[in-house]
Design an enzyme around this catalytic site. Structure first.
Site, mmCIF file in Angstrom:
data_model
loop_
_atom_site.group_PDB
_atom_site.id
_atom_site.type_symbol
_atom_site.label_atom_id
_atom_site.label_comp_id
_atom_site.label_asym_id
_atom_site.label_seq_id
_atom_site.Cartn_x
_atom_site.Cartn_y
_atom_site.Cartn_z
ATOM 1 N N LYS A 179 0.855 -1.181 0.000
ATOM 2 C CA LYS A 179 0.000 0.000 0.000
ATOM 3 C C LYS A 179 0.897 1.238 0.000
ATOM 4 O O LYS A 179 1.806 1.352 0.831
ATOM 5 C CB LYS A 179 -0.843 -0.031 1.277
ATOM 6 C CG LYS A 179 -2.236 0.502 1.125
ATOM 7 C CD LYS A 179 -2.982 0.188 2.417
ATOM 8 C CE LYS A 179 -4.342 0.766 2.438
ATOM 9 N NZ LYS A 179 -4.933 0.705 3.774
HETATM 10 C C1 E4P Z 1 -8.276 1.118 4.188
HETATM 11 O O1 E4P Z 1 -7.524 0.753 3.320
HETATM 12 C C2 E4P Z 1 -8.205 2.443 4.827
HETATM 13 O O2 E4P Z 1 -6.969 2.641 5.411
HETATM 14 C C3 E4P Z 1 -9.338 2.576 5.800
HETATM 15 O O3 E4P Z 1 -10.520 2.111 5.181
HETATM 16 C C4 E4P Z 1 -9.488 3.970 6.365
HETATM 17 O O4 E4P Z 1 -10.674 4.002 7.125
HETATM 18 P P1 E4P Z 1 -10.995 5.201 8.148
HETATM 19 O O5 E4P Z 1 -11.218 6.445 7.351
HETATM 20 O O6 E4P Z 1 -12.235 4.753 8.856
HETATM 21 O O7 E4P Z 1 -9.803 5.296 9.047
#
Ligand code: E4P
Length: 218
Positions: free
Chosen positions: A83
């Site tokens: 990522k």
């Molecule tokens: C996933 O890849 C993201 O990091 C995550 O969905 C972020 O979610 P949040 O905005 O609830 O922290």
């Protein structure tokens, strides 16, 4: 539509993977911090539980270091999806890693133009954050609609739309209506999707009537 689980809580992942409905897992540095566990160890454990893309995020912000971290993470398991944040260096890293044959999830996407750049950089997944856009009074799901539409105009782009920052089953429903390929769900949201009070009520009535027949199937 594929469902990923958005957590680094191994017990929660194991519990949901048991349903056979989990196609992958996403983590981020905040979720790793919340788990209180060693990053590499927890990611390795997740790879042993779920046979699908497992996102592990780099924490460097400059290209050379991002690439080095990404290559290190990619060695953990064949399902590791590195990522990277949607920055210039992040997309440069995305291009290099996808050239290595590594899956890449480009995260922190908040505009359709950013999603277009990520697709051109060879991203396997683009993660637009719907909840965080809703939080600032912008229609998060409109972004999903825009990206799905734009990608459909260019069939050569193979990037999958991974709906992130999901806060409720309604987000999942809306994303599915738009035709997004993947949603990553906090465990509570996935649990809530199973539930309907009329299912519980109907099942209670069926079982009570069945008991009156005195029969058994086995
Ligand atoms: C996933 O890849 C993201 O990091 C995550 O969905 C972020 O979610 P949040 O905005 O609830 O922290």
């Amino acid at each position: 539509m594929k469902f990923f689980v958005d957590t680094a809580d191994v017990d929660a992942i194991r519990d949901l993977a048991d349903t056979g409905l989990v196609d992958g897992v996403t983590t981020n540095p905040s979720l790793i911090a919340k788990s209180g566990r060693d990053f590499v160890e927890v990611v390795q454990e997740i790879c042993d539980i779920v046979d699908g893309p497992i996102s592990a995020e780099v924490t460097a912000t400059e290209f050379d270091a991002m690439l080095e971290e990404g290559r290190k993470l990619a060695k953990i398991h064949k399902n590791i999806t590195v990522k990277v944040p949607l920055t210039r260096d992040g997309l440069k890293t995305c291009k290099a890693l996808s050239g290595d044959g590594t899956m890449v999830n480009v995260t922190l996407c908040f505009s359709a133009n950013q999603a277009l750049l990520a697709a051109k950089a060879g991203a396997t997944f683009i993660s637009p954050f719907v909840g965080r856009l809703d939080d600032i009074g912008t229609e998060g799901m409109q972004l999903i609609d825009d990206i799905v539409q734009i990608y459909a105009n260019y069939p050569d782009l193979k990037t999958e739309v991974l709906v992130a920052s999901v806060r409720s089953p309604m987000h999942v429903l809306e994303a599915a209506k738009i035709g997004a390929g993947v949603a990553t769900l906090p465990p509570d949201v996935l649990h809530a999707m199973f539930k309907h009070p009329l299912t519980d009520k109907g099942l209670d009535a069926f079982l009570a009537d069945w008991q009156k027949t005195g029969q058994s199937i086995l």
